[in-house]
Design a protein around this motif. Structure first.
Motif, mmCIF file in Angstrom:
data_model
loop_
_atom_site.group_PDB
_atom_site.id
_atom_site.type_symbol
_atom_site.label_atom_id
_atom_site.label_comp_id
_atom_site.label_asym_id
_atom_site.label_seq_id
_atom_site.Cartn_x
_atom_site.Cartn_y
_atom_site.Cartn_z
ATOM 1 N N ARG A 4 -2.588 -0.594 2.274
ATOM 2 C CA ARG A 4 -4.066 -0.400 2.680
ATOM 3 C C ARG A 4 -4.887 -1.312 1.646
ATOM 4 O O ARG A 4 -4.674 -1.251 0.340
ATOM 5 C CB ARG A 4 -4.484 1.188 2.641
ATOM 6 N N LEU A 6 -7.934 -1.472 -0.370
ATOM 7 C CA LEU A 6 -8.916 -0.497 -0.986
ATOM 8 C C LEU A 6 -10.163 -1.080 -1.054
ATOM 9 O O LEU A 6 -11.419 -0.551 -0.703
ATOM 10 C CB LEU A 6 -8.282 0.281 -2.094
ATOM 11 N N TYR A 7 -10.476 -2.040 -2.066
ATOM 12 C CA TYR A 7 -11.857 -2.692 -2.408
ATOM 13 C C TYR A 7 -11.469 -3.923 -3.399
ATOM 14 O O TYR A 7 -10.414 -4.149 -3.948
ATOM 15 C CB TYR A 7 -12.854 -1.831 -3.267
ATOM 16 N N ARG A 22 -7.953 -4.617 -4.913
ATOM 17 C CA ARG A 22 -6.856 -3.591 -5.118
ATOM 18 C C ARG A 22 -6.414 -3.045 -3.870
ATOM 19 O O ARG A 22 -7.238 -2.838 -3.022
ATOM 20 C CB ARG A 22 -7.565 -2.191 -5.771
ATOM 21 N N TYR A 23 -5.070 -2.854 -3.876
ATOM 22 C CA TYR A 23 -4.346 -2.624 -2.594
ATOM 23 C C TYR A 23 -3.648 -1.247 -2.900
ATOM 24 O O TYR A 23 -2.930 -1.055 -4.192
ATOM 25 C CB TYR A 23 -3.357 -3.401 -2.393
ATOM 26 N N GLY A 25 -2.963 1.903 -3.807
ATOM 27 C CA GLY A 25 -3.471 3.223 -4.924
ATOM 28 C C GLY A 25 -2.598 4.343 -5.155
ATOM 29 O O GLY A 25 -3.101 4.978 -5.960
ATOM 30 N N LYS A 26 -1.565 4.207 -4.702
ATOM 31 C CA LYS A 26 -0.462 5.169 -5.023
ATOM 32 C C LYS A 26 0.754 4.752 -5.454
ATOM 33 O O LYS A 26 1.059 3.467 -5.171
ATOM 34 C CB LYS A 26 -0.173 6.201 -3.692
ATOM 35 N N GLU A 48 -0.372 -6.547 0.437
ATOM 36 C CA GLU A 48 -0.240 -5.448 1.320
ATOM 37 C C GLU A 48 1.166 -4.918 1.593
ATOM 38 O O GLU A 48 1.356 -3.523 1.677
ATOM 39 C CB GLU A 48 -0.655 -6.076 2.630
ATOM 40 N N ASP A 55 0.557 0.713 -6.673
ATOM 41 C CA ASP A 55 -0.840 0.488 -6.907
ATOM 42 C C ASP A 55 -1.208 -0.603 -7.430
ATOM 43 O O ASP A 55 -0.821 -1.099 -8.595
ATOM 44 C CB ASP A 55 -1.552 1.599 -7.930
ATOM 45 N N TYR A 57 -3.091 -4.345 -8.210
ATOM 46 C CA TYR A 57 -4.351 -5.170 -8.723
ATOM 47 C C TYR A 57 -4.042 -6.674 -8.562
ATOM 48 O O TYR A 57 -2.916 -7.121 -9.605
ATOM 49 C CB TYR A 57 -4.704 -4.545 -10.034
#
Length: 266
Positions: A4, A6-7, A22-23, A25-26, A48, A55, A57
């Motif tokens: 996903r 993210l932003y 950022r993709y 997140g976990k 992706e 997580d 960056y």
């Protein structure tokens, strides 16, 4: 299923604005450092996949994408390495891994050696090993500067095909859209540093687990280079993407991830 997005965001670190995507997140944090003319957005398709387990960056290196640019900045290797160190610190990332491609792999090594406690492991994807008295980097400077000059005027995917004939239409469109953000003096400085800075000693100075991925069809790292590097760092894991040129995930996406394996999972 894809990881996903993210932003996108900006952070002020090492005295400049650093833009990143950022993709996921976990999972364990990974900082992805692209190559000489690759704005962060062009690595989204790789991020992706990584984001399924990490997580992620993805950085715009200074002088590229939406990060700070202009004639007042230092575009040398140490300055870019310090950017990555400061980026991780400003975001509070706890010993992230780095995945660096080409110039980004040289940045990753230099950053790890300049601040040995910041990063946990390094995935070094086909870094240029040219330098003083060594074989020159296979690509020539006009390939970069000519395409940037065209992109600054405005070019489409069809025009970009002359420079990247094997890429998909989507990849060509993305590069045509974003290449104008690559500041030509920054690219020239980085290209010259490929030849003016001997990166080989950095391999021997690494204190964290590292892997080197060699493009089978890239011509950037040859078998003799591998042997030299292995002598400098016997613990370095070396793998090959046999069916890919230097832009490994563009040429062989699945082969890239097969070669990477679970290295980034601590």
């Amino acid at each position: 299923m894809s990881g996903r997005f993210l932003y996108g965001a900006n952070v002020f670190a090492n005295g400049i604005r650093q833009h990143y995507f950022r993709y996921g997140g976990k999972g364990p944090a990974v900082v992805l450092v692209p190559g000489i003319t690759s704005p962060a957005i062009t690595w989204g398709f790789v991020a992706e996949r990584l984001a399924l387990r990490h997580d992620v960056y993805v950085l715009d290196i200074r002088g590229r994408g939406l990060s700070s640019t202009g004639p007042e900045l230092d575009y040398g290797l140490d300055a870019m390495a310090d950017d990555v160190i400061a980026f991780a610190g400003e975001l509070g990332l706890k010993q992230p891994a780095i995945l660096g491609h080409s110039m980004g792999a040289r940045i990753a090594m230099r950053a790890s050696n300049r601040s040995t406690s910041v990063f946990s492991r390094l995935a070094l994807i086909d870094p240029p090993v040219s330098g003083p008295g060594r074989r020159p980097y296979p690509s020539k400077l006009p390939w970069y500067t000519d395409s940037i000059a065209l992109a600054e005027k405005g070019m489409d995917a069809e025009a970009m095909k002359a420079f990247c004939p094997t890429w998909t239409e989507e990849q060509l469109q993305l590069r045509a859209e974003w290449l104008h953000t690559c500041y030509a003096p920054a690219i020239i400085k980085a290209f010259n540093d490929f030849h003016d800075i001997n990166i080989l000693p950095d391999f021997g100075q690494l204190t964290v687990p590292a892997m080197l991925m060699v493009a089978g069809r890239g011509g950037v790292i040859l078998s003799a280079d591998e042997e030299e590097i292995r002598g400098l760092n016997p613990s370095l894991r070396i793998c090959h993407a046999e069916n890919a040129g230097h832009m490994i995930p563009w040429d062989d996406f699945e082969g890239f991830f097969e070669a990477l394996g679970d290295f980034l999972i601590q």
